[in-house]
Design a protein around this motif. Structure first.
Motif, mmCIF file in Angstrom:
data_model
loop_
_atom_site.group_PDB
_atom_site.id
_atom_site.type_symbol
_atom_site.label_atom_id
_atom_site.label_comp_id
_atom_site.label_asym_id
_atom_site.label_seq_id
_atom_site.Cartn_x
_atom_site.Cartn_y
_atom_site.Cartn_z
ATOM 1 N N LYS A 18 24.631 18.479 0.455
ATOM 2 C CA LYS A 18 25.452 18.737 -0.722
ATOM 3 C C LYS A 18 24.493 18.910 -1.889
ATOM 4 N N PHE A 19 24.641 20.028 -2.586
ATOM 5 C CA PHE A 19 23.729 20.338 -3.685
ATOM 6 C C PHE A 19 24.498 20.964 -4.833
ATOM 7 N N ILE A 20 23.821 21.024 -5.983
ATOM 8 C CA ILE A 20 24.418 21.597 -7.185
ATOM 9 C C ILE A 20 23.310 22.242 -8.016
ATOM 10 N N THR A 48 24.952 27.621 -8.454
ATOM 11 C CA THR A 48 26.358 27.296 -8.156
ATOM 12 C C THR A 48 27.204 27.172 -9.422
ATOM 13 N N GLU A 49 26.621 27.517 -10.575
ATOM 14 C CA GLU A 49 27.302 27.444 -11.866
ATOM 15 C C GLU A 49 27.885 26.053 -12.137
ATOM 16 N N THR A 54 28.761 22.090 -0.470
ATOM 17 C CA THR A 54 28.413 21.414 0.771
ATOM 18 C C THR A 54 28.224 22.477 1.837
ATOM 19 N N GLN A 55 27.114 22.364 2.572
ATOM 20 C CA GLN A 55 26.780 23.419 3.523
ATOM 21 C C GLN A 55 26.115 22.840 4.766
ATOM 22 N N MET A 80 19.713 18.058 -5.080
ATOM 23 C CA MET A 80 20.242 17.689 -3.768
ATOM 24 C C MET A 80 20.970 16.354 -3.939
ATOM 25 N N GLU A 81 22.283 16.338 -3.703
ATOM 26 C CA GLU A 81 23.047 15.104 -3.882
ATOM 27 C C GLU A 81 22.946 14.209 -2.651
#
Length: 87
Positions: A18-20, A48-49, A54-55, A80-81
């Protein structure tokens, strides 16, 4: 980010992250993923604005035991969460 996991049973697992990124979808971001200090995967994505993403990134065969997972941001503005290993 660094975390330790224990794999109870040898087998093939999915690696999910999961990232942002606050950047627009035209921007590029990248991070390296290490298992026990060995480069395992490079995640390359657009921005991802500010929305979390999640991938499932790959499948890996792991033996029973402890693993340390580390991430290293290669291109800035990628957070990276978490990283999960799923059966």
């Amino acid at each position: 980010m660094s975390q330790k996991i224990y794999v109870n049973q040898s087998g093939v697992y999915n690696v999910v992250v999961k990232f942002i990124s606050p950047q627009s979808n035209l921007a590029q971001a990248a991070a390296n993923l290490y298992f026990n200090d060995e480069l395992f995967f490079t995640l390359q994505t657009s921005g991802t604005e500010g929305r979390p993403n999640t991938q499932k990134i790959c499948r890996v065969e792991l033996k029973q035991g402890y693993y340390e997972i580390k991430t290293e941001v290669v291109k800035p503005k990628l957070e990276m969460e978490w990283v999960e290993i799923r059966k």
